[in-house]
Design a protein around this motif. Structure first.
Motif, PDB file in Angstrom:
ATOM      1  N   PRO A   1       0.809  -1.230   0.000  1.00  0.00           N
ATOM      2  CA  PRO A   1       0.000   0.000   0.000  1.00  0.00           C
ATOM      3  C   PRO A   1       0.837   1.272   0.000  1.00  0.00           C
ATOM      4  O   PRO A   1       0.431   2.285  -0.583  1.00  0.00           O
ATOM      5  CB  PRO A   1      -0.848  -0.121   1.276  1.00  0.00           C
ATOM      6  CG  PRO A   1      -0.153  -1.124   2.119  1.00  0.00           C
ATOM      7  CD  PRO A   1       0.517  -2.058   1.180  1.00  0.00           C
ATOM      8  N   VAL A   2       2.008   1.234   0.616  1.00  0.00           N
ATOM      9  CA  VAL A   2       2.895   2.404   0.588  1.00  0.00           C
ATOM     10  C   VAL A   2       3.358   2.647  -0.843  1.00  0.00           C
ATOM     11  O   VAL A   2       3.340   3.781  -1.345  1.00  0.00           O
ATOM     12  CB  VAL A   2       4.112   2.208   1.511  1.00  0.00           C
ATOM     13  CG1 VAL A   2       4.989   3.463   1.515  1.00  0.00           C
ATOM     14  CG2 VAL A   2       3.665   1.874   2.925  1.00  0.00           C
ATOM     15  N   ALA A   3       3.765   1.580  -1.519  1.00  0.00           N
ATOM     16  CA  ALA A   3       4.250   1.719  -2.886  1.00  0.00           C
ATOM     17  C   ALA A   3       3.162   2.266  -3.797  1.00  0.00           C
ATOM     18  O   ALA A   3       3.394   3.203  -4.572  1.00  0.00           O
ATOM     19  CB  ALA A   3       4.745   0.366  -3.404  1.00  0.00           C
ATOM     20  N   LYS A   4       1.968   1.708  -3.713  1.00  0.00           N
ATOM     21  CA  LYS A   4       0.896   2.157  -4.598  1.00  0.00           C
ATOM     22  C   LYS A   4       0.575   3.633  -4.361  1.00  0.00           C
ATOM     23  O   LYS A   4       0.501   4.435  -5.296  1.00  0.00           O
ATOM     24  CB  LYS A   4      -0.339   1.288  -4.389  1.00  0.00           C
ATOM     25  CG  LYS A   4      -1.397   1.428  -5.490  1.00  0.00           C
ATOM     26  CD  LYS A   4      -2.307   2.625  -5.324  1.00  0.00           C
ATOM     27  CE  LYS A   4      -3.333   2.723  -6.429  1.00  0.00           C
ATOM     28  NZ  LYS A   4      -4.218   3.896  -6.316  1.00  0.00           N
ATOM     29  N   ALA A   5       0.367   4.011  -3.112  1.00  0.00           N
ATOM     30  CA  ALA A   5      -0.113   5.364  -2.817  1.00  0.00           C
ATOM     31  C   ALA A   5       0.996   6.402  -2.849  1.00  0.00           C
ATOM     32  O   ALA A   5       0.816   7.494  -3.409  1.00  0.00           O
ATOM     33  CB  ALA A   5      -0.807   5.378  -1.451  1.00  0.00           C
ATOM     34  N   PHE A   6       2.134   6.111  -2.261  1.00  0.00           N
ATOM     35  CA  PHE A   6       3.202   7.110  -2.196  1.00  0.00           C
ATOM     36  C   PHE A   6       3.805   7.353  -3.567  1.00  0.00           C
ATOM     37  O   PHE A   6       4.099   8.498  -3.939  1.00  0.00           O
ATOM     38  CB  PHE A   6       4.269   6.670  -1.197  1.00  0.00           C
ATOM     39  CG  PHE A   6       5.132   7.787  -0.686  1.00  0.00           C
ATOM     40  CD1 PHE A   6       4.587   8.858   0.007  1.00  0.00           C
ATOM     41  CD2 PHE A   6       6.504   7.766  -0.887  1.00  0.00           C
ATOM     42  CE1 PHE A   6       5.386   9.886   0.492  1.00  0.00           C
ATOM     43  CE2 PHE A   6       7.309   8.793  -0.409  1.00  0.00           C
ATOM     44  CZ  PHE A   6       6.750   9.853   0.288  1.00  0.00           C
ATOM     45  N   PHE A   7       3.984   6.289  -4.350  1.00  0.00           N
ATOM     46  CA  PHE A   7       4.497   6.465  -5.713  1.00  0.00           C
ATOM     47  C   PHE A   7       3.560   7.342  -6.539  1.00  0.00           C
ATOM     48  O   PHE A   7       4.009   8.208  -7.295  1.00  0.00           O
ATOM     49  CB  PHE A   7       4.630   5.120  -6.428  1.00  0.00           C
ATOM     50  CG  PHE A   7       5.714   4.211  -5.910  1.00  0.00           C
ATOM     51  CD1 PHE A   7       6.628   4.625  -4.952  1.00  0.00           C
ATOM     52  CD2 PHE A   7       5.810   2.910  -6.378  1.00  0.00           C
ATOM     53  CE1 PHE A   7       7.614   3.771  -4.479  1.00  0.00           C
ATOM     54  CE2 PHE A   7       6.791   2.048  -5.927  1.00  0.00           C
ATOM     55  CZ  PHE A   7       7.695   2.479  -4.970  1.00  0.00           C
ATOM     56  N   THR A   8       2.268   7.097  -6.430  1.00  0.00           N
ATOM     57  CA  THR A   8       1.337   7.798  -7.310  1.00  0.00           C
ATOM     58  C   THR A   8       1.033   9.210  -6.822  1.00  0.00           C
ATOM     59  O   THR A   8       0.852  10.115  -7.641  1.00  0.00           O
ATOM     60  CB  THR A   8       0.044   6.996  -7.492  1.00  0.00           C
ATOM     61  OG1 THR A   8      -0.563   6.748  -6.223  1.00  0.00           O
ATOM     62  CG2 THR A   8       0.335   5.665  -8.169  1.00  0.00           C
ATOM     63  N   ASP A   9       0.973   9.407  -5.517  1.00  0.00           N
ATOM     64  CA  ASP A   9       0.811  10.777  -5.012  1.00  0.00           C
ATOM     65  C   ASP A   9       1.983  11.644  -5.459  1.00  0.00           C
ATOM     66  O   ASP A   9       1.812  12.767  -5.936  1.00  0.00           O
ATOM     67  CB  ASP A   9       0.722  10.786  -3.481  1.00  0.00           C
ATOM     68  CG  ASP A   9      -0.668  10.423  -2.971  1.00  0.00           C
ATOM     69  OD1 ASP A   9      -1.611  10.392  -3.777  1.00  0.00           O
ATOM     70  OD2 ASP A   9      -0.805  10.165  -1.761  1.00  0.00           O
ATOM     71  N   ASN A  10       3.178  11.118  -5.305  1.00  0.00           N
ATOM     72  CA  ASN A  10       4.359  11.888  -5.700  1.00  0.00           C
ATOM     73  C   ASN A  10       4.539  11.912  -7.214  1.00  0.00           C
ATOM     74  O   ASN A  10       5.095  12.876  -7.754  1.00  0.00           O
ATOM     75  CB  ASN A  10       5.604  11.303  -5.018  1.00  0.00           C
ATOM     76  CG  ASN A  10       5.668  11.681  -3.554  1.00  0.00           C
ATOM     77  OD1 ASN A  10       5.879  12.837  -3.198  1.00  0.00           O
ATOM     78  ND2 ASN A  10       5.453  10.709  -2.683  1.00  0.00           N
TER      79      ASN A  10
END
Length: 590
Positions: free
Chosen positions: A396-405
């Motif tokens: 979930p960190v990868a999905k959300a943090f990658f896409t937010d940034n």
């Protein structure tokens, strides 16, 4: 039209120097015989050519033409079908697939680099094969040997595609209330009836068949998520000899008219008594589907990195060429009418922010890929177990943090170009539109944050989190590591906030949802800090070999620690403010 070229030097740096991937592959028996450093580099080189020369040139034209729907049939933009034919000839769909059924069996650490190239070149094109790869993963993990033998070879080959059919008009995040039904048939198959929406690649003209993975409920299913089963439903039925038979009762009712990824067909798919086959156990379909969903979540996270990289390349080139004003310290190019805008502090801030977050994301994606490889291929049960736990924590960190940034970076790239960033032919406005969806589909980023904090941290008492932070502490506590004190301080902040939230959640259930988004970002910044410290450590030791490359790494690491990591201070403050202010306003007053 802007060009896209894969960042091969940085990809090799991450794989070979930071993670020493070839040494890892050499000790895993399933990988040792068919992938080494030379194989890895050859695949990356060829992938860079395919994405730059074949796929990227279709990005703008595909956006302008879009996928089209006529009388139940979907056509992709001009050039897509021919390019896809060439693409599958290279075996790219089955790059990390099971060799037993025709896949190439390459490690995930290598596959994530290729996925980044694909998304950076053309997000719409990338999605067609990304869904197929994910469907293959679920079939390989949960289907019967008969289904695997029949469906996986042509899917890995790319002649058949895959799709994931979850969402219904009334049922998005809450899959427990789906209405699609599956009726058992005398021959062991099932009759599937219902309608699914937001189906990426649900119909297209690139492949001769599409294999839909469909969530449905049996007549005697228990209520809620416990009553969901997973079914394989082909668009075209298959004969006993593996050849194509008659069409199944599957149709495309329409496609969505979207903000971005317009060349990717997002479909309404209707199942009108279609013939399908159960995958895995009855009423255990959600767990089976999560095999595909978690793959897609990492893949969509990588879409954020790929789009950010494409935006950065364009913005960097523009900033070095565009002449406007003079540097604050005096003319840098006195022989020209003005200096290139890269001399201006705010432009440098934007470019360095993009560079730091994109390269940090690339390293983090490679780390998650490393854990996936260990979970799948390690011969040590404890190592497999620990890696699986880390994958669950970090997905979930990868999905959300990658896409937010990724979205933030594309907006910065557009801003660097000023008015030209708002104009179509420069490509930045398309990147902003294309990457925006990545924060929404495959589970919105708010849901990812709730999953991280509620299920992956609080629910298990922080056990997986401690496993991760122990690795960070081990690195930072080793002698001579760069940014050790800053890193230890950041880890301490993450651990303290995690303990505080676990205590608060016991007395106020609103705290988890109120803090989860800021918590995920806090986690992401700390994780990137660890990876930037690791990259700086390698760069310090390797400076003499390639001064320009490694000095750039060190300068970007310094920027990250001085200008990006301090954001964790405000995130902590926001989290500790609690949930009370969210509920001061009654619903009627919004």
């Amino acid at each position: 039209m802007p060009e896209f070229n894969a960042p091969l030097r940085d990809m090799r740096f991450v794989l070979h120097e930071v993670f020493e991937a070839p040494a890892l592959w050499a000790r895993l028996p399933a990988l040792a015989d068919h992938v080494d450093a030379n194989t890895c580099d050859a695949i990356l080189e060829e992938a860079a050519k395919v994405t730059a020369q074949l796929i990227a040139p279709l990005n703008r034209s595909g956006d302008e033409e879009g996928a089209q729907w006529h009388s139940g049939q979907v056509t992709t933009p001009r050039g897509f079908k021919s390019a896809y034919s060439t693409y599958i000839e290279g075996g790219w769909v089955g790059l990390s697939g099971n060799p037993e059924f025709g896949g190439l069996g390459m490690p995930k650490m290598l596959a994530v680099q290729f996925e980044e190239m694909l998304y950076g070149a053309n997000s719409s094109f990338a999605l067609y094969s990304a869904l197929t790869s994910g469907a293959c993963l679920a079939i390989d993990a949960h289907a019967s040997e008969e289904l695997k033998s029949l469906y996986l070879p042509p899917m890995y080959e790319g002649r058949w595609a895959g799709s994931m059919c979850l969402t219904e008009a009334h049922s998005g995040t809450d899959l427990g209330i789906i209405r699609t039904r599956a009726e058992p048939q005398q021959d062991g198959s099932f009759s599937i009836s219902g309608s699914k929406m937001f189906i990426t690649g649900g119909d297209q003209d690139l492949t001769e068949n599409i294999i839909h993975l469909v969530l449905a409920k049996l007549p005697d299913a228990p209520p809620g998520p416990r009553g969901i089963s997973l079914f394989l439903v082909p668009k075209v039925l298959i004969k006993d000899d593996g050849s194509l038979g008659q069409g199944n009762a599957v149709s495309c009712g329409s496609i969505e008219h979207k903000m971005g990824i317009k060349a990717s067909a997002t479909c309404v798919i209707n199942f009108d008594g279609a013939q399908g086959w159960l995958i895995g156990e009855a009423n255990k379909g959600l767990a089976a589907m999560f095999t595909m969903m978690n793959y897609e979540r990492l893949s969509i996270g990588i879409q954020g990195i790929g789009c950010a990289e494409a935006s950065y390349q364009s913005a960097r080139a523009y900033a070095c060429e565009r002449l406007q004003g003079r540097a604050p310290t005096g003319a840098v190019a006195p022989d020209k009418m003005a200096d290139p805008i890269i001399v201006h502090p705010d432009v440098r801030r934007m470019l360095l922010s993009m560079k730091a977050m994109t390269e940090g994301g690339r390293a983090f994606a490679s780390y998650v890929g490393q854990q996936l490889d260990l979970a799948k291929f390690s011969t040590e049960p404890r190592e497999q177990e620990d890696a699986s736990a880390l994958v669950a924590l970090l997905t979930p960190v990868a999905k959300a943090f990658f896409t937010d940034n990724g979205f933030d970076s594309c907006v910065l790239g557009q801003q660097v170009l000023g008015g030209h960033g708002y104009v179509r032919e420069w490509g930045q406005e398309q990147l902003v539109r294309d990457v925006r969806i990545a924060q929404i589909y495959e589970g919105t980023n708010g849901i990812q944050a709730l999953d991280l904090l509620g299920r992956k941290v609080i629910a298990n008492g922080g056990a997986s989190l401690r496993m991760f932070t122990a690795q960070v502490r081990d690195f930072a506590s080793s002698p001579g590591k760069p940014y050790a004190s800053e890193l230890l301080d950041a880890v301490r902040r993450l651990e303290d906030v995690s303990d505080w939230l676990q205590a608060r959640a016991k007395v106020n259930p609103n705290e988890t949802g109120a803090a989860c988004v800021e918590y995920l970002h806090l986690f992401g910044y700390v994780a990137y800090a660890w990876l930037w410290a690791r990259m700086a450590d390698v760069a310090q030791r390797s400076m003499e070999a390639e001064p320009a490359f490694y000095s750039a790494k060190l300068a970007t690491a310094k920027f990250y620690f001085s200008r990006m990591l301090p954001r964790t201070l405000s995130l902590e403050h926001t989290i500790r403010a609690g949930s009370e202010s969210l509920y001061e306003l009654d619903a009627a007053s919004f």
